[in-house]
Design a protein around this motif. Sequence first.
Motif, PDB file in Angstrom:
ATOM      1  N   ALA A   5       5.808 -98.171 -60.163  1.00 39.66           N
ATOM      2  CA  ALA A   5       4.999 -97.387 -60.885  1.00 39.66           C
ATOM      3  C   ALA A   5       3.468 -97.620 -60.189  1.00 39.66           C
ATOM      4  O   ALA A   5       2.791 -96.883 -60.058  1.00 39.66           O
ATOM      5  N   VAL A  32      -0.179 -94.492 -54.096  1.00 36.56           N
ATOM      6  CA  VAL A  32      -0.003 -93.357 -52.981  1.00 36.56           C
ATOM      7  C   VAL A  32      -0.579 -92.077 -53.337  1.00 36.56           C
ATOM      8  O   VAL A  32      -1.236 -91.643 -52.628  1.00 36.56           O
ATOM      9  N   MET A  46      -2.853 -82.857 -53.313  1.00 33.09           N
ATOM     10  CA  MET A  46      -3.005 -84.133 -54.404  1.00 33.09           C
ATOM     11  C   MET A  46      -3.516 -83.464 -55.569  1.00 33.09           C
ATOM     12  O   MET A  46      -3.004 -83.792 -56.531  1.00 33.09           O
ATOM     13  N   LEU A  83      14.871 -95.090 -65.735  1.00 36.84           N
ATOM     14  CA  LEU A  83      13.684 -94.323 -65.070  1.00 36.84           C
ATOM     15  C   LEU A  83      14.163 -93.594 -64.193  1.00 36.84           C
ATOM     16  O   LEU A  83      15.180 -94.060 -63.189  1.00 36.84           O
ATOM     17  N   ILE A 105       3.589 -95.793 -56.921  1.00 32.49           N
ATOM     18  CA  ILE A 105       3.541 -94.225 -57.064  1.00 32.49           C
ATOM     19  C   ILE A 105       2.004 -93.969 -57.241  1.00 32.49           C
ATOM     20  O   ILE A 105       1.487 -93.062 -56.799  1.00 32.49           O
ATOM     21  N   LEU A 106       1.222 -94.813 -58.197  1.00 32.26           N
ATOM     22  CA  LEU A 106       0.033 -94.360 -58.582  1.00 32.26           C
ATOM     23  C   LEU A 106      -1.188 -94.798 -57.224  1.00 32.26           C
ATOM     24  O   LEU A 106      -2.236 -94.069 -57.099  1.00 32.26           O
ATOM     25  N   ILE A 119       4.607 -96.217 -67.579  1.00 30.50           N
ATOM     26  CA  ILE A 119       5.180 -97.549 -67.483  1.00 30.50           C
ATOM     27  C   ILE A 119       4.371 -98.595 -67.640  1.00 30.50           C
ATOM     28  O   ILE A 119       4.250 -99.650 -68.160  1.00 30.50           O
ATOM     29  N   LEU A 120       2.937 -98.398 -66.785  1.00 31.89           N
ATOM     30  CA  LEU A 120       1.859 -99.434 -66.690  1.00 31.89           C
ATOM     31  C   LEU A 120       1.093 -99.688 -67.950  1.00 31.89           C
ATOM     32  O   LEU A 120       0.787-100.876 -68.356  1.00 31.89           O
ATOM     33  N   ALA A 160       6.709 -87.722 -62.057  1.00 31.65           N
ATOM     34  CA  ALA A 160       7.016 -89.217 -61.775  1.00 31.65           C
ATOM     35  C   ALA A 160       5.592 -89.916 -61.844  1.00 31.65           C
ATOM     36  O   ALA A 160       5.641 -90.998 -62.202  1.00 31.65           O
ATOM     37  N   ALA A 161       4.402 -89.121 -61.295  1.00 33.23           N
ATOM     38  CA  ALA A 161       3.255 -90.030 -61.573  1.00 33.23           C
ATOM     39  C   ALA A 161       2.831 -90.260 -62.878  1.00 33.23           C
ATOM     40  O   ALA A 161       2.481 -91.205 -63.323  1.00 33.23           O
ATOM     41  N   ALA A 221       5.030 -90.684 -65.303  1.00 30.16           N
ATOM     42  CA  ALA A 221       5.963 -91.561 -65.847  1.00 30.16           C
ATOM     43  C   ALA A 221       5.254 -93.023 -65.174  1.00 30.16           C
ATOM     44  O   ALA A 221       5.169 -93.959 -66.075  1.00 30.16           O
ATOM     45  N   ALA A 222       4.857 -92.881 -64.210  1.00 31.62           N
ATOM     46  CA  ALA A 222       4.186 -94.263 -63.655  1.00 31.62           C
ATOM     47  C   ALA A 222       3.101 -94.677 -64.692  1.00 31.62           C
ATOM     48  O   ALA A 222       2.938 -96.119 -64.951  1.00 31.62           O
ATOM     49  N   GLU A 223       2.216 -93.946 -65.038  1.00 25.88           N
ATOM     50  CA  GLU A 223       1.107 -94.202 -65.765  1.00 25.88           C
ATOM     51  C   GLU A 223       1.696 -94.598 -67.412  1.00 25.88           C
ATOM     52  O   GLU A 223       1.092 -95.760 -67.836  1.00 25.88           O
ATOM     53  N   ARG A 276      -2.493 -84.545 -67.077  1.00 23.43           N
ATOM     54  CA  ARG A 276      -1.887 -84.337 -66.014  1.00 23.43           C
ATOM     55  C   ARG A 276      -1.334 -82.870 -66.029  1.00 23.43           C
ATOM     56  O   ARG A 276      -0.592 -82.338 -65.235  1.00 23.43           O
TER      57      ARG A 276
END
Lengths: 427, 427
Positions: A258, A264, B247, B281, A261-262, B261-262, B254-255, B257-259, B327
Motif C-alpha cells: 500500500a 508511485v 495521474m 487484497l 502504491i501511494l 489499508i494504511l 488499487a490506489a 485500497a492502498a489508502e 477519488r
Amino acid sequence: MSEHQTARPRGGKSELAGAFGPQVLQWADRLAEWSEAPHALTCTYLTPAHRRVATELAHWMTAAGMTTETDAVGNVVARLRATDPNAKTVILASHYDTVINAGKYDGRLGVLVALVVAEHLRKSCHTLPFHLEIIAFSEEEGVRFSAPYIGSSAIAGRFDQKLLERRDANGLRLDDVMRDAGLDPGAIPALARSRDRLRAYLEVHIEQGPVLLKHDIPVGVVTSIAGDVRYLVTLTGAAGHAGTGPMTMRHDAAAAAAEIILYVERRCAGAPTLVGTVGKLNVPDGAINVIPGRCDLSVDIRSGDDATRDAAIADILAEIGQISLRRQVTVDIKETMRMPAVPCSPAIVDGLATAVERAGLPVVRLASGAGHDAVMFDRLTDIGMLFVRCGNDGISHSPLETVTADDVDVAARVLLDVLIHLDADTR
Amino acid sequence: MSEHQTARPRGGKSELAGAFGPQVLQWADRLAEWSEAPHALTCTYLTPAHRRVATELAHWMTAAGMTTETDAVGNVVARLRATDPNAKTVILASHYDTVINAGKYDGRLGVLVALVVAEHLRKSCHTLPFHLEIIAFSEEEGVRFSAPYIGSSAIAGRFDQKLLERRDANGLRLDDVMRDAGLDPGAIPALARSRDRLRAYLEVHIEQGPVLLKHDIPVGVVTSIAGDVRYLVTLTGAAGHAGTGPMTMRHDAAAAAAEIILYVERRCAGAPTLVGTVGKLNVPDGAINVIPGRCDLSVDIRSGDDATRDAAIADILAEIGQISLRRQVTVDIKETMRMPAVPCSPAIVDGLATAVERAGLPVVRLASGAGHDAVMFDRLTDIGMLFVRCGNDGISHSPLETVTADDVDVAARVLLDVLIHLDADTR
C-alpha cells in the motif's frame, strides 16, 4: 460539456471537409462485425475472424486501385507507386488485430484513414515523389502469443525468429498456426524493408487517453512514444493470525504494498508526461483472518523522455528499499521490460504541426503513453504519429472506445496535407 | 535473546514442578503422527486421521481412570465424578481438529493439559466439589465444512441444524459424513448441557501471538475473547491504459485500497487490544499495463471490548467514504461477520490470576484476538481461559508453532490450583 467551443478549423472551409470521416467509420463498423467472441469484438492473430478482416481490407485496397498482397506474417500491404521507380517509400500503417473485448478504432483507424487518403490520391491522380505503402499490420497487441508487434517487426527487420516456437493458450505453435493460415514463416526475413529505401513512417491512431478531449481538439501531434520500464515486485513479510498479532509487531506485506502504491502515484504526479501504475496487486491465498505474509504487485513507469522516467524509477526503487527496511519485509524486484522512449522525427512533427495549423486548428503536442507499431521503425526512418481525440473520457481497450466522424475527417485531411507537402528526400 | 531473565516461579519450588509438561508434549507429538497430508499436520473433521486421534484420546482418558465416550458429533468426553451426584460440572476443554498444515498445539494443548491434570487428581485421590468433564471437541477450525465450533456448539446447545445439509469440497453432506463415521446426527440436540448444571468452563490454549513472549512470561490470563467484525469491500474506479491516463485524471481502485489499508493500520495502532487487518487484497484480472478499475479487499477489526472496536469501525467506514468520494471510486461494503466480544468471568479471571501468583509468577492479563470454543459458553456458565506462551515470534497455524515443556508445566499446575480452589457454587 466543456465551457469552451469545440475547436474547429478556423481557415477557409476545405472543399474536402466531410469527405473522409463517414467512410472511415463505416469501414470500421464493417470490420467490427468479424469477431471470435459472440457479443464482443475480439480479433486476435490468425483466428478465422482475423483472416476475414484481412480479406476485407485487401478487397477494399484493391477496389481503391492499389496493388495489394498479404505477406508472410499476414500483413495486408497495398502500394501506390511513384512515377520514379527509384523513389523512396512512405509507409502509412497501423494494425488490424484487437485486444479482447476491444473497441473498433484502436489500430484499425490508422489503416482506414491511410486507405481513404490513398484512395483520394489515386482518384484525383495526384502523384507523390515517393511510393506509398499502406500496411495493415496483422498483430500488434500481443494477445494470442504474448508477443506484440509481430506484423510491424517483420517489416522493420526486427522479427524475433524464436517466437515461431511460442505456443498460444491452446498449445498451438506460432509457426504451425501461420502455416495453417497459408502463411510461410520461412519468408518472414525477406519482408524487412531496407533503411535506404524508406522516406518516412506515418501512423494515425486513436489517442486512447483523455488529453485531446480535455483540450477540446480533434487531433494532436505526437512528439515521442513513451519508454516503458516494468517491474514485478514480491514482498514477503510474516503471515500471522489477524486477531493475535498486535499492530506494532506485524510485518504485513500488503501494508508495505500500500505504501509503494501511494508513493508511485505521488511521485509520478510530479512531471507532465510521467505516469506510474500498479496494475497487478494480489495477496496470494489471502484470507480475511490472516495478516498477509506475501503480496505481489507490478510497477509500470513511463515517460516521453528517458531521463524523467529514470529519475522517477530511481526514487521509487529507493523508496521501496526504505519501506521494506522499516517494515522488515523482504522485497524481490524483477525488471521485466525496458523500452526506451522513441522520439518522433522533429521534421515530421513540424510537418504535422504545420498541417494542423493549415487546417485552422491549434497545435497540441503530446507524448504517447502507449506503445505503437511506430516504435519498430525507430532509427530506421523518420517517424511521425497523429493522434485522434478519443471520446468517453479517453476510454480505450473497451467497447466504449469512440471517435467522431468530424475528428476522423480532420485527421485524414491533415495526413493528406502532410503527404502533399513532404519532399522526396533524395539524399 | 531477551535482555531480561525469563520469568520463573518465584515461590518455593512446587513438588509438582516438571510433572506435567513432558507428558503433554509427548502426547502432542504422538497425536501429530496422524495426518491426512503426507508431510504436514492436517487433521480436519471426520477424516480417518481425525478418527484415529479420537481413538487415541479416548484410550488415554480411559487409561487415566475416567469413564470415556465419543458423543454424537465426535467429541471425546471423559468424566471424573464428584462424590455428590447432584454437584455441578466444570468443563475443561479445547479441540483436537487442526487447520491445514498446522502446528501440534493449537487446541490439543488444552485437551492434554486438562487430561494430565485430571489424571493427577484421580491418582492422588483428590476429590473436587464438582464433576469434571474433559472434552476434546471434534471441530473448531471450520476447515472442512466452512463452519467452526461444530463440537462445542453441540455441547453448548447452539448447534445449527441447517449445517447438516452443508457439503465439503468433495460435495459430501455433513450428515452423511457423520453417519459414515458411525455418529448419529439426530442425537446432537440431546448433547446440550443444562445451564443450571454447569459450574464453569475452563480452556487452556496456546496464545497464537507474541504478547507473552514479549513479556517473557509462561502463561497469561485471558480477560475477554475479542469480538470480530468483518467486511468485504469492492472498490470500482475506472480501468484505463497505464500509459495514456495522466495521474491527475485517474480513478484507480488499487490506489484507493492502498489508502484504506494504511488507514486501518494507523487507526488500529491507537488502542491496546484493537487490531485491524486487510487480509484479502486483489485486483481481479489485473494487468501490468492497465490502471486498476476494481480492487477487492477484506477488513477484519477486533478488540477485547466492543466499544473500542465499534469506535474504530465508525472511523474506518467514514474514512473509506472520504477516500471514495475524493477519488471518485464507488465502494460496496458487505458486513460478513459480527461477533461480540465475550468477556471472561471476573471471578474466574481473579481465580486464575491468584493461581498464577501462587505459582510465583507476575500476572499478565490479555484479550484473546482469536476466537475459541469458550465463546460458545458465553452467558451459559462462567468462562475462563489461560494462555500459554507461543514460541517463534508467536507463530501459529503453522508447523513452526511451538511451546516449551516448562511453560506447559506451569499451565497445568495453574489449572490444577484453580480447580482445587474453585468452590462448588451451590447457588
